[in-house]
Design a protein around this motif. Structure first.
Motif, PDB file in Angstrom:
ATOM      1  N   VAL A   1      64.313  45.763  33.431  1.00 10.63           N
ATOM      2  CA  VAL A   1      62.767  44.768  32.347  1.00 10.63           C
ATOM      3  C   VAL A   1      62.466  43.561  32.639  1.00 10.63           C
ATOM      4  N   ARG A   2      63.788  42.679  33.865  1.00 12.44           N
ATOM      5  CA  ARG A   2      63.414  41.382  33.586  1.00 12.44           C
ATOM      6  C   ARG A   2      61.972  41.289  34.831  1.00 12.44           C
ATOM      7  N   LEU A   3      62.500  42.018  35.409  1.00 15.60           N
ATOM      8  CA  LEU A   3      60.721  42.675  36.938  1.00 15.60           C
ATOM      9  C   LEU A   3      59.293  42.443  35.517  1.00 15.60           C
ATOM     10  N   LEU A   4      59.605  43.780  34.881  1.00  9.27           N
ATOM     11  CA  LEU A   4      58.583  43.666  34.825  1.00  9.27           C
ATOM     12  C   LEU A   4      58.095  42.155  33.328  1.00  9.27           C
ATOM     13  N   LEU A   5      59.137  41.948  32.874  1.00  6.58           N
ATOM     14  CA  LEU A   5      58.496  40.795  31.610  1.00  6.58           C
ATOM     15  C   LEU A   5      58.040  39.589  32.467  1.00  6.58           C
ATOM     16  N   SER A   6      58.826  39.659  34.146  1.00  4.34           N
ATOM     17  CA  SER A   6      58.513  38.195  34.671  1.00  4.34           C
ATOM     18  C   SER A   6      56.805  38.932  35.239  1.00  4.34           C
ATOM     19  N   ALA A   7      56.598  40.258  35.723  1.00  6.60           N
ATOM     20  CA  ALA A   7      55.433  40.537  35.810  1.00  6.60           C
ATOM     21  C   ALA A   7      54.141  39.857  35.112  1.00  6.60           C
ATOM     22  N   VAL A   8      54.521  41.124  34.197  1.00  5.66           N
ATOM     23  CA  VAL A   8      53.662  40.527  32.944  1.00  5.66           C
ATOM     24  C   VAL A   8      53.638  39.345  32.798  1.00  5.66           C
ATOM     25  N   PHE A   9      54.122  38.619  32.511  1.00  3.14           N
ATOM     26  CA  PHE A   9      54.170  36.886  32.127  1.00  3.14           C
ATOM     27  C   PHE A   9      53.495  36.129  32.847  1.00  3.14           C
ATOM     28  N   LEU A  10      53.953  36.484  34.216  1.00  4.13           N
ATOM     29  CA  LEU A  10      53.198  35.543  35.276  1.00  4.13           C
ATOM     30  C   LEU A  10      52.043  35.846  35.698  1.00  4.13           C
ATOM     31  N   PHE A  11      51.337  37.157  35.924  1.00  4.45           N
ATOM     32  CA  PHE A  11      50.223  37.051  35.496  1.00  4.45           C
ATOM     33  C   PHE A  11      49.457  36.832  34.561  1.00  4.45           C
ATOM     34  N   TYR A  12      49.407  37.126  33.631  1.00 12.49           N
ATOM     35  CA  TYR A  12      49.252  36.550  31.770  1.00 12.49           C
ATOM     36  C   TYR A  12      48.474  34.860  31.869  1.00 12.49           C
ATOM     37  N   GLY A  13      50.064  33.999  32.501  1.00  9.78           N
ATOM     38  CA  GLY A  13      49.955  32.927  32.581  1.00  9.78           C
ATOM     39  C   GLY A  13      49.197  32.113  33.855  1.00  9.78           C
ATOM     40  N   SER A  14      49.443  32.813  35.015  1.00 10.85           N
ATOM     41  CA  SER A  14      48.354  32.080  36.073  1.00 10.85           C
ATOM     42  C   SER A  14      47.035  32.184  35.624  1.00 10.85           C
ATOM     43  N   VAL A  15      46.182  33.728  34.755  1.00  6.10           N
ATOM     44  CA  VAL A  15      45.527  33.447  34.439  1.00  6.10           C
ATOM     45  C   VAL A  15      44.692  32.242  33.053  1.00  6.10           C
ATOM     46  N   LYS A  16      45.671  32.766  32.649  1.00  2.00           N
ATOM     47  CA  LYS A  16      45.274  31.014  31.584  1.00  2.00           C
ATOM     48  C   LYS A  16      45.505  29.347  32.415  1.00  2.00           C
ATOM     49  N   LEU A  17      46.138  29.390  33.472  1.00  2.00           N
ATOM     50  CA  LEU A  17      45.954  28.349  34.153  1.00  2.00           C
ATOM     51  C   LEU A  17      44.797  27.844  35.162  1.00  2.00           C
ATOM     52  N   LEU A  18      44.923  28.946  35.341  1.00  2.00           N
ATOM     53  CA  LEU A  18      43.607  29.245  36.220  1.00  2.00           C
ATOM     54  C   LEU A  18      41.970  29.055  35.419  1.00  2.00           C
ATOM     55  N   GLY A  19      41.996  28.812  34.116  1.00  4.98           N
ATOM     56  CA  GLY A  19      40.800  28.505  32.982  1.00  4.98           C
ATOM     57  C   GLY A  19      40.618  30.017  32.785  1.00  4.98           C
ATOM     58  N   GLY A  20      41.165  30.995  32.555  1.00  2.41           N
ATOM     59  CA  GLY A  20      40.281  32.489  32.179  1.00  2.41           C
ATOM     60  C   GLY A  20      40.623  32.659  30.793  1.00  2.41           C
ATOM     61  N   GLN A  21      40.710  34.093  30.515  1.00  2.00           N
ATOM     62  CA  GLN A  21      40.695  34.907  29.188  1.00  2.00           C
ATOM     63  C   GLN A  21      40.184  34.078  27.627  1.00  2.00           C
ATOM     64  N   TYR A  22      40.444  32.440  27.857  1.00  2.00           N
ATOM     65  CA  TYR A  22      39.478  32.655  26.815  1.00  2.00           C
ATOM     66  C   TYR A  22      38.115  31.853  26.977  1.00  2.00           C
ATOM     67  N   HIS A  23      37.771  31.196  25.945  1.00  2.00           N
ATOM     68  CA  HIS A  23      35.964  31.349  25.936  1.00  2.00           C
ATOM     69  C   HIS A  23      35.767  29.582  25.868  1.00  2.00           C
TER      70      HIS A  23
END
Length: 143
Positions: A14-36
Protein backbone atom coordinates in the motif's frame (compact mmCIF):
# COMPACT_ATOMS: atom_id res chain seq x y z
CA UNK A 1 -1.64 -15.16 -2.62
CA UNK A 2 0.79 -16.04 0.13
CA UNK A 3 2.61 -12.72 -0.27
CA UNK A 4 -0.35 -10.83 1.26
CA UNK A 5 -0.79 -13.14 4.25
CA UNK A 6 1.68 -10.99 6.12
CA UNK A 7 0.12 -7.68 7.20
CA UNK A 8 3.48 -5.94 7.04
CA UNK A 9 3.90 -6.93 3.39
CA UNK A 10 0.39 -5.71 2.55
CA UNK A 11 1.13 -2.40 4.28
CA UNK A 12 4.40 -2.13 2.37
CA UNK A 13 2.51 -2.74 -0.89
CA UNK A 14 0.00 0.00 0.00
CA UNK A 15 2.83 2.40 0.89
CA UNK A 16 4.62 1.75 -2.40
CA UNK A 17 1.43 2.03 -4.47
CA UNK A 18 0.40 5.33 -2.89
CA UNK A 19 3.93 6.66 -3.10
CA UNK A 20 4.13 5.86 -6.83
CA UNK A 21 0.73 7.41 -7.56
CA UNK A 22 1.36 10.64 -5.66
CA UNK A 23 4.97 10.95 -6.82
CA UNK A 24 3.66 10.81 -10.39
CA UNK A 25 0.82 13.33 -9.91
CA UNK A 26 2.97 15.59 -7.75
CA UNK A 27 5.75 15.58 -10.35
CA UNK A 28 3.33 16.40 -13.16
CA UNK A 29 2.07 19.42 -11.22
CA UNK A 30 5.54 20.54 -10.17
CA UNK A 31 6.64 20.46 -13.81
CA UNK A 32 3.71 22.66 -14.83
CA UNK A 33 1.34 20.03 -16.17
CA UNK A 34 -2.25 18.96 -15.48
CA UNK A 35 -3.74 22.44 -14.98
CA UNK A 36 -4.71 24.99 -17.66
CA UNK A 37 -2.12 27.78 -17.43
CA UNK A 38 -2.08 30.92 -19.54
CA UNK A 39 -4.90 32.83 -21.17
CA UNK A 40 -8.28 31.20 -21.42
CA UNK A 41 -11.93 32.11 -21.54
CA UNK A 42 -14.38 29.88 -19.79
CA UNK A 43 -18.14 29.89 -19.47
CA UNK A 44 -20.09 27.84 -16.99
CA UNK A 45 -22.65 27.09 -19.69
CA UNK A 46 -20.04 25.51 -21.99
CA UNK A 47 -17.37 24.17 -19.63
CA UNK A 48 -17.58 20.87 -17.84
CA UNK A 49 -16.55 20.54 -14.19
CA UNK A 50 -13.14 19.11 -15.00
CA UNK A 51 -12.19 22.04 -17.25
CA UNK A 52 -13.46 24.49 -14.67
CA UNK A 53 -11.30 22.98 -11.92
CA UNK A 54 -8.19 22.75 -14.13
CA UNK A 55 -8.63 26.41 -15.14
CA UNK A 56 -9.17 27.50 -11.53
CA UNK A 57 -6.07 25.73 -10.24
CA UNK A 58 -4.08 26.88 -13.26
CA UNK A 59 -5.01 30.52 -12.68
CA UNK A 60 -2.00 30.74 -10.38
CA UNK A 61 1.06 28.76 -11.54
CA UNK A 62 2.48 29.14 -8.02
CA UNK A 63 -0.60 27.56 -6.46
CA UNK A 64 -0.63 24.79 -9.05
CA UNK A 65 2.93 23.85 -8.21
CA UNK A 66 2.29 24.04 -4.46
CA UNK A 67 -0.49 21.47 -4.87
CA UNK A 68 2.11 19.26 -6.55
CA UNK A 69 4.51 19.78 -3.67
CA UNK A 70 1.76 18.75 -1.21
CA UNK A 71 1.47 15.48 -3.11
CA UNK A 72 5.16 14.91 -3.82
CA UNK A 73 6.70 15.44 -0.36
CA UNK A 74 4.32 13.16 1.58
CA UNK A 75 4.73 10.53 -1.16
CA UNK A 76 8.48 10.58 -0.53
CA UNK A 77 7.77 10.23 3.20
CA UNK A 78 5.87 6.99 2.50
CA UNK A 79 9.10 5.45 1.25
CA UNK A 80 10.64 5.57 4.73
CA UNK A 81 9.13 3.63 7.63
CA UNK A 82 10.06 6.35 10.11
CA UNK A 83 8.01 9.01 8.25
CA UNK A 84 5.18 6.82 6.95
CA UNK A 85 2.64 7.99 9.52
CA UNK A 86 3.21 11.69 8.83
CA UNK A 87 3.23 11.14 5.06
CA UNK A 88 0.05 9.05 5.19
CA UNK A 89 -1.71 11.62 7.39
CA UNK A 90 -0.75 14.44 5.01
CA UNK A 91 -1.79 12.43 1.95
CA UNK A 92 -5.08 11.51 3.63
CA UNK A 93 -5.97 15.20 3.85
CA UNK A 94 -4.79 15.85 0.27
CA UNK A 95 -6.55 12.80 -1.18
CA UNK A 96 -9.76 13.53 0.73
CA UNK A 97 -9.82 16.99 -0.86
CA UNK A 98 -9.17 15.46 -4.30
CA UNK A 99 -11.92 12.88 -3.77
CA UNK A 100 -14.46 15.50 -2.70
CA UNK A 101 -13.51 17.70 -5.64
CA UNK A 102 -13.72 14.79 -8.10
CA UNK A 103 -17.21 13.82 -6.94
CA UNK A 104 -18.45 17.42 -6.63
CA UNK A 105 -17.32 18.36 -10.15
CA UNK A 106 -18.42 15.06 -11.73
CA UNK A 107 -15.06 13.71 -12.79
CA UNK A 108 -15.20 10.46 -14.72
CA UNK A 109 -14.02 7.11 -13.32
CA UNK A 110 -10.93 8.69 -11.70
CA UNK A 111 -13.10 9.81 -8.77
CA UNK A 112 -13.34 6.17 -7.67
CA UNK A 113 -9.57 5.83 -7.82
CA UNK A 114 -9.24 8.97 -5.68
CA UNK A 115 -11.68 7.50 -3.16
CA UNK A 116 -9.65 4.27 -3.10
CA UNK A 117 -6.43 6.23 -2.48
CA UNK A 118 -8.13 8.08 0.38
CA UNK A 119 -9.21 4.82 1.99
CA UNK A 120 -5.70 3.39 1.57
CA UNK A 121 -4.21 6.49 3.23
CA UNK A 122 -6.65 5.99 6.11
CA UNK A 123 -5.53 2.35 6.37
CA UNK A 124 -1.91 3.49 6.71
CA UNK A 125 -2.80 6.07 9.34
CA UNK A 126 -4.87 3.58 11.33
CA UNK A 127 -2.15 0.94 10.99
CA UNK A 128 0.09 3.20 13.09
CA UNK A 129 -2.49 3.36 15.88
CA UNK A 130 0.07 4.15 18.61
CA UNK A 131 1.28 7.18 16.66
CA UNK A 132 -2.29 8.24 15.93
CA UNK A 133 -3.17 7.93 19.61
CA UNK A 134 -0.09 9.92 20.59
CA UNK A 135 -0.90 12.63 18.04
CA UNK A 136 -4.44 12.98 19.38
CA UNK A 137 -3.59 12.56 23.07
CA UNK A 138 -4.10 15.54 25.36
CA UNK A 139 -1.45 15.45 28.13
CA UNK A 140 -3.54 17.93 30.13
CA UNK A 141 -6.23 15.25 30.47
CA UNK A 142 -3.77 13.09 32.49
CA UNK A 143 -3.23 15.78 35.09
Amino acid sequence: MIWFHSPSRAILAVRLLLSAVFLFYGSVKLLGGQYHYGDWTISKSTADGTSLVWAFYGYSPFYGRVTGLFEFLPAVMLLFRRTTFLGAAALFAVSLNITLMDFAFHYPFVKYLAATYTVLCAVLVLHDKPKLTAALHDPAADA
